[in-house]
Design an enzyme around this catalytic site. Structure first.
Site, mmCIF file in Angstrom:
data_model
loop_
_atom_site.group_PDB
_atom_site.id
_atom_site.type_symbol
_atom_site.label_atom_id
_atom_site.label_comp_id
_atom_site.label_asym_id
_atom_site.label_seq_id
_atom_site.Cartn_x
_atom_site.Cartn_y
_atom_site.Cartn_z
ATOM 1 N N GLY A 1 59.185 24.349 95.787
ATOM 2 C CA GLY A 1 60.009 25.507 95.446
ATOM 3 C C GLY A 1 60.232 26.391 96.662
ATOM 4 O O GLY A 1 61.033 26.084 97.545
ATOM 5 N N GLY A 2 59.477 27.497 96.732
ATOM 6 C CA GLY A 2 59.682 28.511 97.759
ATOM 7 C C GLY A 2 59.780 27.960 99.178
ATOM 8 O O GLY A 2 60.643 28.381 99.961
ATOM 9 N N SER B 1 53.118 25.453 94.772
ATOM 10 C CA SER B 1 52.579 26.045 95.999
ATOM 11 C C SER B 1 52.312 25.025 97.102
ATOM 12 O O SER B 1 51.343 25.165 97.859
ATOM 13 C CB SER B 1 51.319 26.868 95.677
ATOM 14 N N ASN C 1 63.380 22.278 95.303
ATOM 15 C CA ASN C 1 63.975 22.894 94.112
ATOM 16 C C ASN C 1 64.257 24.352 94.448
ATOM 17 O O ASN C 1 63.337 25.156 94.515
ATOM 18 C CB ASN C 1 62.995 22.777 92.933
ATOM 19 N N TRP C 2 65.524 24.647 94.663
ATOM 20 C CA TRP C 2 65.875 26.022 95.067
ATOM 21 C C TRP C 2 65.874 26.990 93.897
ATOM 22 O O TRP C 2 66.002 28.195 94.093
ATOM 23 C CB TRP C 2 67.255 26.014 95.739
ATOM 24 N N LYS C 3 65.780 26.482 92.676
ATOM 25 C CA LYS C 3 65.800 27.359 91.490
ATOM 26 C C LYS C 3 67.030 28.275 91.554
ATOM 27 O O LYS C 3 68.071 27.841 92.037
ATOM 28 C CB LYS C 3 64.480 28.135 91.380
ATOM 29 N N GLU D 1 53.497 19.210 87.948
ATOM 30 C CA GLU D 1 53.491 20.598 88.409
ATOM 31 C C GLU D 1 52.634 21.443 87.472
ATOM 32 O O GLU D 1 53.105 21.870 86.406
ATOM 33 C CB GLU D 1 54.913 21.175 88.412
ATOM 34 N N GLU E 1 59.750 25.975 83.907
ATOM 35 C CA GLU E 1 60.520 27.212 83.720
ATOM 36 C C GLU E 1 61.605 27.016 82.661
ATOM 37 O O GLU E 1 61.912 27.932 81.902
ATOM 38 C CB GLU E 1 61.111 27.658 85.074
ATOM 39 N N HIS F 1 61.669 21.016 83.795
ATOM 40 C CA HIS F 1 60.832 21.912 84.606
ATOM 41 C C HIS F 1 60.165 22.929 83.676
ATOM 42 O O HIS F 1 60.757 23.357 82.688
ATOM 43 C CB HIS F 1 61.705 22.624 85.643
ATOM 44 N N GLY G 1 54.425 28.981 92.344
ATOM 45 C CA GLY G 1 54.733 30.300 92.901
ATOM 46 C C GLY G 1 53.542 31.235 92.997
ATOM 47 O O GLY G 1 53.715 32.438 93.187
HETATM 48 P P1 13P Z 1 56.643 26.685 94.369
HETATM 49 O O1 13P Z 1 56.608 25.611 95.464
HETATM 50 O O2 13P Z 1 57.431 27.882 94.776
HETATM 51 O O3 13P Z 1 55.269 26.983 93.860
HETATM 52 O O4 13P Z 1 57.462 26.047 93.142
HETATM 53 C C1 13P Z 1 57.123 24.791 92.692
HETATM 54 C C2 13P Z 1 58.147 24.337 91.719
HETATM 55 O O5 13P Z 1 58.253 24.842 90.626
HETATM 56 C C3 13P Z 1 59.063 23.273 92.150
HETATM 57 O O6 13P Z 1 59.789 22.777 91.094
#
Ligand code: 13P
Length: 260
Positions: free
Chosen positions: A232-233, A211, A10-12, A166, A98, A96, A172
């Site tokens: 994510g990251g 994470s 997920n590149w957000k 999640e 967010e 998600h 993050g």
């Molecule tokens: P991180 O891997 O950066 O913690 O993000 C997880 C996430 O929200 C994937 O959707």
């Protein structure tokens, strides 16, 4: 059939044109891995069709990060499931945390979007997860079961969905739940899915997200009822993401051997 191992990035709100180089690198670096893992990247919408053009011929998949509750119409700035499909996507992340926080997405809207995604031929990746306060108050599993009850499509829409667990406090932050807590939560989600879908609920992939890194992927992906990750990251760099994919491949090889 046992659930598919899926690793979805997920590149957000990250990624400009130069990030396409990372996708090309990912395709090259995973080319000679066995193909037990479904690899998905969900880039920002601006890059979706170009990412799809790189991934789809390589047997990998792309996805959107959200879709609207309607198919089309006067909704400035929004994107429909049909448009994502048209841009080459096979998946769409829905609900998600967010988006639940930034855009007030309720369980009901998440369910509507997921049902629409299914009807457009996309696989919805439906996100659930508790806050730190909920975890500390001992209600994490109850909260997630409640989210599932409100967010997962009606059983008669078919079980072609993915669930991503999640924990909000792990996203993050570099913090992750213990393996025992992940196992308990994924077991509870599996039980809920089987209650909802019957035996088809046993085949739904349940991803862990929050994470997930190359350093902890071997351990987390091996936890029972963990069928992949939403990353994510660590999905932004091909080198990191391909190491996580290699972990998924190792776990899947061991599971296959144990099943025969
Ligand atoms: P991180 O891997 O950066 O913690 O993000 C997880 C996430 O929200 C994937 O959707």
């Amino acid at each position: 059939m046992s659930p598919q191992m899926i690793l979805a990035g997920n590149w957000k709100m990250n990624g400009l044109t130069a990030a396409l180089d990372e996708v090309a690198l990912l395709v090259a670096s995973t080319a000679d891995m066995a193909s037990d893992v479904r690899i998905v990247i969900c880039p920002p919408t601006t890059l979706l069709s170009r990412v799809s053009d790189l991934l789809n011929p390589a047997g990998m998949a792309s996805g959107g990060q959200n879709c609207h509750i309607a198919t089309k119409g006067a909704h400035t700035g929004d994107i429909s499931a049909q448009m994502l499909k048209d841009a080459g996507a096979s998946y769409v992340i829905i609900g998600h945390s967010e988006r639940r926080m930034d855009h007030g997405e309720t369980d009901g809207r998440v369910r509507t979007k997921a049902e629409l995604a299914i009807s457009e031929g996309l696989v919805p990746i439906i996100c659930v997860g508790e806050t730190l306060a909920e975890r500390e108050n001992g209600v994490a599993i109850t909260v997630v079961e409640h989210q599932l009850s409100g967010s997962v499509p009606a059983a008669d829409k078919g079980a072609n969905i993915v669930i991503a667990y999640e924990p909000v406090w792990a996203i993050g932050t570099g913090r992750v739940p213990t393996n025992a807590d992940i196992a308990d939560m994924h077991k509870a989600i599996r039980t809920w899915l089987v209650g909802h879908y019957g035996s088809a609920g046993g085949e739904v992939s349940i991803l862990y997200g929050g994470s997930l890194k190359p350093e902890n992927a071997d351990e987390i992906l091996a936890v029972e009822n963990v069928n992949g990750g939403l990353v994510g990251g660590a999905s932004l760099k091909a080198e990191d993401f391909s190491r996580i994919i290699a972990s998924g491949q190792r776990v899947q090889t061991i599971r296959r051997a144990a099943a025969t």
